[in-house]
Design an enzyme around this catalytic site. Structure first.
Site, short mmCIF file in Angstrom:
data_model
loop_
_atom_site.label_atom_id
_atom_site.label_comp_id
_atom_site.label_asym_id
_atom_site.label_seq_id
_atom_site.Cartn_x
_atom_site.Cartn_y
_atom_site.Cartn_z
N ARG A 212 -10.29 -11.54 2.35
CA ARG A 212 -11.19 -12.55 1.80
C ARG A 212 -10.54 -13.94 1.81
NH1 ARG A 212 -11.60 -9.31 -3.78
NH2 ARG A 212 -11.36 -7.61 -2.28
N ASP B 144 -2.91 -7.65 -1.52
CA ASP B 144 -3.63 -6.74 -0.62
C ASP B 144 -5.10 -7.15 -0.47
OD1 ASP B 144 -3.96 -4.63 1.07
OD2 ASP B 144 -4.01 -3.07 -0.48
N LYS C 231 0.84 -1.20 0.00
CA LYS C 231 0.00 0.00 0.00
C LYS C 231 0.88 1.25 0.00
CE LYS C 231 -3.86 -1.85 2.79
NZ LYS C 231 -4.95 -1.68 1.82
N1 BES Z 1 -8.10 -3.84 4.69
C1 BES Z 1 -8.27 -3.45 3.34
C2 BES Z 1 -9.58 -2.72 3.10
C3 BES Z 1 -9.66 -1.33 3.63
C4 BES Z 1 -9.12 -0.28 2.92
C5 BES Z 1 -10.34 -1.07 4.80
C6 BES Z 1 -9.24 1.01 3.41
C7 BES Z 1 -10.45 0.21 5.28
C8 BES Z 1 -9.89 1.25 4.59
C9 BES Z 1 -8.25 -4.68 2.45
O1 BES Z 1 -7.43 -5.71 2.86
C10 BES Z 1 -7.74 -4.23 1.12
O2 BES Z 1 -6.62 -3.85 1.05
N2 BES Z 1 -8.60 -4.25 0.12
C11 BES Z 1 -8.27 -3.81 -1.17
C12 BES Z 1 -8.80 -4.81 -2.16
C13 BES Z 1 -8.30 -4.61 -3.54
C14 BES Z 1 -6.83 -4.97 -3.63
C15 BES Z 1 -9.12 -5.45 -4.47
C16 BES Z 1 -8.92 -2.44 -1.37
O3 BES Z 1 -10.04 -2.23 -0.93
O4 BES Z 1 -8.26 -1.58 -1.95
ZN ZN Z 2 -7.06 -5.87 4.84
MN MN Z 3 -5.43 -5.52 2.20
#
Ligand code: BES
Ligand code: ZN
Ligand code: MN
Length: 495
Positions: A344, A340, A270
């Protein structure tokens, strides 16, 4: 922690502050002389001068003459009586707590001025406790005074109202317990630490807690949790909490929560801005600990299983990679496109474990799963996806009662198709369109035909600042979802 009591001794009441709930449409008939004869003429003047009109959340504080039993009186505007609801009561009660702190008062009395019903009485208790909360364990200088003692005036049915207050206090304490865990920094809350906190619960609760360690996960085939956990020097844990509240051979409810103790994104790392907030990626799992604690404190007559896959998602030489194909607990294969999208993957294993081992009547998961859920619904509403109308309806009803706003998103075949992979059974991301739904579509691969509800709490699990919308939600973790799921689980013993 603040003590809340029911009080029915009105005529000789002694307090620093008496807070009265006032409706716009009852201003002219407002009389506080029963308790505070000294105040009555002043209040009448303030109302006649239209300095206080009872509008939502407005507050007016008046000092009494020296030596009075009641030092100050507070008027809290509640708006029109016909618009009254528990969430408004919870939220505006929070404003009284904030005002009392401003005044440096640690004790007060609430005069709800309504022949108060169970839901509104609970809302008062929650409003007090949840607003009083602050996370300052790591600060040498604390944020302000904590409340010590609050009394709520009830005019009848004292014994029953005491019980309602006591049960609402347990529910609020569960939310606070969870907030304290969720707010922990990632260096003090590894998967192992979480497992220890869960085991601590089993010491004085009617909970059986077991931890599935990495070695056992290997022999049992938890390919998802193992893959995500590989990059961290803290090994993954699968935490299982079991509560039997009924001897009947009743199928349990399984609740599952994502606990990524820190989500860097892994190899698909990230950006560094706001990355510190990813300590909150464990909020779903911490919710499960709070719910299980309350379920056992309240002696609920249900069978409930809590499952928490706990991992840290780190980039390192041992991390899982984009391109890896992993075999999940239910034997399905997943092509990793983005490391990331890890929540899931660990939930997939946890859900299929819950379904296989416990044959539940319902399975519910909570997770800070997608940024897309925030884009879709904002930071005050959680996304729901489910496969069973009856269960979905029940959860939405509970959400209406608790004020934790939840909105259902659809799950169509088209969404599932976005996860088709040319190299494995499915892939772990479905592209940008409908991101919150395709994450749920991924999870649907792991619940068979069991009635299932998924709650994406990415927007609601924590606040960057204290929100204006909800006085009782501070900066940091909120514990969103706990009260709703407890309502659902309580079923036979309404909260
Ligand atoms: N933990 C994050 C989701 C998240 C992002 C929660 C911002 C709260 C604030 C999750 O693990 C993640 O990184 N999701 C990605 C998925 C994508 C790579 C398909 C996302 O939402 O960007
Ligand atoms: Zn996450
Ligand atoms: Mn993530």
């Amino acid at each position: 922690m603040v003590v809340i009591e029911a009080e029915n001794n009105i005529s000789s009441l002694k307090t620093q502050l008496l807070a009265n709930y006032v409706f716009t449409d009852e201003l002219s008939s407002l009389s506080l002389s029963e308790m505070t004869p000294d105040f009555d003429p002043f209040i009448r003047e303030i109302i006649e001068a239209k300095e206080f009109a009872g509008k939502d959340g407005t507050i007016c504080v008046i000092h009494n003459i020296a030596g009075s039993r009641i030092k100050r009186t507070l008027l809290l505007g509640m708006g029109d009586k016909k618009n009254l609801n528990p969430e408004k009561t919870r939220n505006l009660t929070g404003k009284v707590v904030k005002k009392s702190k401003e005044l440096g008062i640690s004790e007060f009395v609430l005069n709800p001025f309504i022949s108060i019903d169970k839901d509104h009485l609970s809302a008062l208790v929650e409003g007090i406790k949840l607003t009083d909360y602050s996370f300052d364990n790591y600060k040498r200088e604390k944020d302000g005074n904590e409340l010590s003692h609050v009394r709520i005036l009830v005019r009848n049915d004292l014994e029953n109202n005491k019980k309602i207050i006591q049960r609402s206090a347990v529910v609020s304490d569960a939310v606070i317990f969870t907030r304290n865990l969720s707010n922990l920094p990632p260096n003090d809350c590894s998967p192992k630490d979480l497992a220890t906190f869960a085991l601590d619960l089993s010491k004085n609760q009617k909970l059986k807690v077991s931890i599935i360690e990495e070695g056992e996960m290997e022999s049992k085939g938890f390919g998802g949790i193992l893959a995500v956990g590989k990059g961290s020097s803290s090994s993954p844990k699968l935490i299982v909490l079991e509560y039997s509240g009924t001897t009947k051979n009743e199928k349990p409810i399984v609740i599952v929560g994502k606990a990524v103790t820190f989500d860097t994104g892994g190899i698909s790392i990230k950006p560094s801005e706001k990355m510190e907030e990813m300590k909150f990626d464990k909020c779903g799992g911490c919710n499960i600990l709070g719910i299980m604690k309350a379920v056992s404190d309240l002696n609920l007559e249900s069978n409930v299983i809590g499952i928490i896959p706990a991992v840290e998602n780190m980039p390192s030489g041992s991390s899982y990679r984009p391109g890896d194909i992993i075999r999940m607990y239910n034997r399905k294969t997943v092509e990793v496109i983005n490391t990331d999208a890890e929540g899931r993957i660990i939930l997939g294993d946890a859900l299929s474990y819950g379904v296989k081992i416990f044959a539940p009547k319902a399975i519910i998961d909570m997770a800070t799963l997608t940024g897309a859920a925030i884009i879709a619904l904002g930071t005050n509403v959680a996304a729901l996806v489910g496969n069973d109308k009856e269960l979905v309806t029940k959860i939405l009803e509970c959400s209406n009662q608790t004020g934790e706003k939840i909105w259902q998103l659809p799950l169509f075949e088209e969404h599932k198709e976005q996860l088709k992979s040319s190299n494995a059974d499915i892939k772990n991301i479905g592209g940008r369109p409908a991101g919150a739904i395709t994450a749920a579509a991924f999870l649907s691969n792991f619940v068979d035909d069991i009635p299932w509800v998924h709650l994406d709490i990415a927007g609601t699990a924590w606040n960057q600042e204290g929100t204006k919308e909800k006085s009782y939600n501070p900066k940091g973790a909120t514990g969103f979802g706990i009260r709703t799921i407890l309502k659902y689980v309580a079923n036979h013993n309404p909260l």
